[in-house]
Design an enzyme around this catalytic site. Structure first.
Site, mmCIF file in Angstrom:
data_model
loop_
_atom_site.group_PDB
_atom_site.id
_atom_site.type_symbol
_atom_site.label_atom_id
_atom_site.label_comp_id
_atom_site.label_asym_id
_atom_site.label_seq_id
_atom_site.Cartn_x
_atom_site.Cartn_y
_atom_site.Cartn_z
ATOM 1 N N SER A 1 0.846 -1.197 0.000
ATOM 2 C CA SER A 1 0.000 0.000 0.000
ATOM 3 C C SER A 1 0.879 1.243 0.000
ATOM 4 O O SER A 1 1.604 1.524 0.963
ATOM 5 C CB SER A 1 -0.906 0.013 1.240
ATOM 6 O OG SER A 1 -1.466 1.298 1.390
ATOM 7 N N MET B 1 -9.172 8.073 -1.321
ATOM 8 C CA MET B 1 -10.080 8.542 -0.258
ATOM 9 C C MET B 1 -10.668 9.890 -0.652
ATOM 10 O O MET B 1 -9.948 10.770 -1.137
ATOM 11 C CB MET B 1 -9.312 8.697 1.055
ATOM 12 C CG MET B 1 -8.572 7.446 1.491
ATOM 13 S SD MET B 1 -7.652 7.740 3.012
ATOM 14 C CE MET B 1 -6.822 6.156 3.201
ATOM 15 N N ASP C 1 -6.469 -5.863 5.326
ATOM 16 C CA ASP C 1 -5.886 -4.542 5.081
ATOM 17 C C ASP C 1 -5.972 -3.720 6.355
ATOM 18 O O ASP C 1 -7.065 -3.416 6.835
ATOM 19 C CB ASP C 1 -6.661 -3.860 3.943
ATOM 20 C CG ASP C 1 -6.088 -2.507 3.553
ATOM 21 O OD1 ASP C 1 -5.026 -2.115 4.092
ATOM 22 O OD2 ASP C 1 -6.703 -1.843 2.694
ATOM 23 N N HIS D 1 -0.998 -1.561 -4.101
ATOM 24 C CA HIS D 1 -2.343 -1.235 -3.583
ATOM 25 C C HIS D 1 -2.431 0.286 -3.447
ATOM 26 O O HIS D 1 -1.624 0.903 -2.743
ATOM 27 C CB HIS D 1 -2.493 -1.938 -2.226
ATOM 28 C CG HIS D 1 -3.777 -1.729 -1.507
ATOM 29 N ND1 HIS D 1 -4.828 -2.631 -1.558
ATOM 30 C CD2 HIS D 1 -4.179 -0.747 -0.665
ATOM 31 C CE1 HIS D 1 -5.807 -2.218 -0.787
ATOM 32 N NE2 HIS D 1 -5.456 -1.065 -0.228
ATOM 33 N N ASP E 1 -4.640 3.502 -2.382
ATOM 34 C CA ASP E 1 -5.762 3.892 -1.522
ATOM 35 C C ASP E 1 -6.314 5.249 -1.942
ATOM 36 O O ASP E 1 -5.645 6.275 -1.790
ATOM 37 C CB ASP E 1 -5.306 3.946 -0.062
ATOM 38 C CG ASP E 1 -5.057 2.562 0.508
ATOM 39 O OD1 ASP E 1 -5.996 1.759 0.523
ATOM 40 O OD2 ASP E 1 -3.905 2.286 0.915
ATOM 41 N N MET F 1 -11.396 -5.286 6.134
ATOM 42 C CA MET F 1 -10.643 -4.198 6.774
ATOM 43 C C MET F 1 -10.343 -4.615 8.210
ATOM 44 O O MET F 1 -11.256 -4.908 8.985
ATOM 45 C CB MET F 1 -11.443 -2.892 6.767
ATOM 46 C CG MET F 1 -11.561 -2.202 5.420
ATOM 47 S SD MET F 1 -10.007 -1.849 4.554
ATOM 48 C CE MET F 1 -9.136 -0.824 5.744
ATOM 49 N N HIS G 1 -8.073 0.704 -4.231
ATOM 50 C CA HIS G 1 -9.028 0.576 -3.118
ATOM 51 C C HIS G 1 -9.806 1.877 -3.029
ATOM 52 O O HIS G 1 -9.270 2.907 -2.615
ATOM 53 C CB HIS G 1 -8.227 0.289 -1.830
ATOM 54 C CG HIS G 1 -9.056 0.134 -0.606
ATOM 55 N ND1 HIS G 1 -8.489 -0.051 0.645
ATOM 56 C CD2 HIS G 1 -10.398 0.133 -0.399
ATOM 57 C CE1 HIS G 1 -9.445 -0.178 1.550
ATOM 58 N NE2 HIS G 1 -10.611 -0.038 0.946
ATOM 59 N N MET H 1 -12.118 4.128 -1.403
ATOM 60 C CA MET H 1 -12.798 4.532 -0.170
ATOM 61 C C MET H 1 -13.533 5.829 -0.457
ATOM 62 O O MET H 1 -13.202 6.912 0.031
ATOM 63 C CB MET H 1 -11.764 4.685 0.962
ATOM 64 C CG MET H 1 -11.272 3.341 1.481
ATOM 65 S SD MET H 1 -9.774 3.469 2.472
ATOM 66 C CE MET H 1 -8.548 3.442 1.172
#
Ligand code: DX5
Ligand code: ZN
Length: 224
Positions: free
Chosen positions: A17, A46, A184, A42, A44, A146, A75, A77
């Site tokens: 990540s 957001m 994760d 990975h 992330d 998660m 990912h 979010m």
């Protein structure tokens, strides 16, 4: 990196990540992770709504696409991720992870990703029961548990989430499904063995890889 866990002999994969990497030297960090043998990167994303933090978006995925041949797993979010599936695919994502909590129509979102020909996984937050994926688990490539509340790196793994990993491992094996089971958040050399014993076959790790006091190669090795 492909490792064998005992006693099940599952192949354990590591997803690095980048949230914990130095964004000023992102290409170098990803290159070191690739050299260390991680299986995928990975990313992330957001939005400041679904989680109380803002991170990065499609431009970073597009830049990473140019500097690594590793699969890019994104990912999301974000609220209503169906709005952004195609943009992330066009930017170079190989697979997308969407939360069951962040949208009004999970099946439509999963189908839209499949129609784009991109990998799709579903994610459950620590307070979401495993039954939330029952109706979709046979249609996805990955289920991600998660092990912290999403939004920030560097948090401690919430022990009660491992019971959900055990339950999902049983569901996947009982049904004979091929989907990956990922964890994760708070994955480190100390917690990785517990997550693997619970049944995870993909370890997502940020701080343990990019903020380790040892080299990235040694940090990745320590997760095995
Ligand atoms: C958290 C992110 C994670 C995060 C993990 O919301 O989804 O991928 O980067 O960070 P560590 O490994 O530091 O817990
Ligand atoms: Zn993540």
């Amino acid at each position: 990196m492909t490792k064998q866990s005992q006693p099940t002999q599952r192949k354990i994969k590591v997803a690095a990540s980048i949230l914990a990497a130095d964004f000023g030297h992102l290409a170098a960090a990803v290159d070191r992770a690739e050299q260390a043998g991680v299986d995928r990167i990975h990313v992330d994303v957001m939005d400041g709504h679904f989680v109380p933090n803002i991170s990065i978006g499609t431009p970073v995925v597009a830049s990473l696409r140019k500097v690594t041949s590793l699969p890019l797993e994104t990912h999301l979010m974000i609220d209503e991720p169906i709005r952004y599936l195609e943009l992330f695919q066009q930017a170079g994502s190989d697979s997308l992870l969407v939360h069951v909590e962040g949208q009004s129509n999970l099946h439509r979102t999963v189908q839209a990703a499949k129609d784009l020909g991109i990998g799709i996984g579903v994610v459950i937050n620590p307070a979401t029961p495993v039954d939330a994926v029952d109706a979709i688990i046979d249609q996805v490539d990955q289920v991600l548990v998660m092990t912290v509340d999403p939004g920030f790196g560097g948090q401690a793994l919430i022990p009660s989430t491992l019971a959900k990993v055990i339950a999902l491992r049983d569901k996947i094996d009982t049904a004979g499904l091929q989907c990956e089971l990922s964890v994760d958040g708070g994955i480190s050399p100390a917690t990785a063995p517990e997550a693997i014993a619970a049944g995870a076959d993909v370890l997502v790790a940020g701080s343990a890889i990019f903020r380790s006091e040892s080299s990235i190669a040694d940090a990745v090795d320590a997760l095995g």
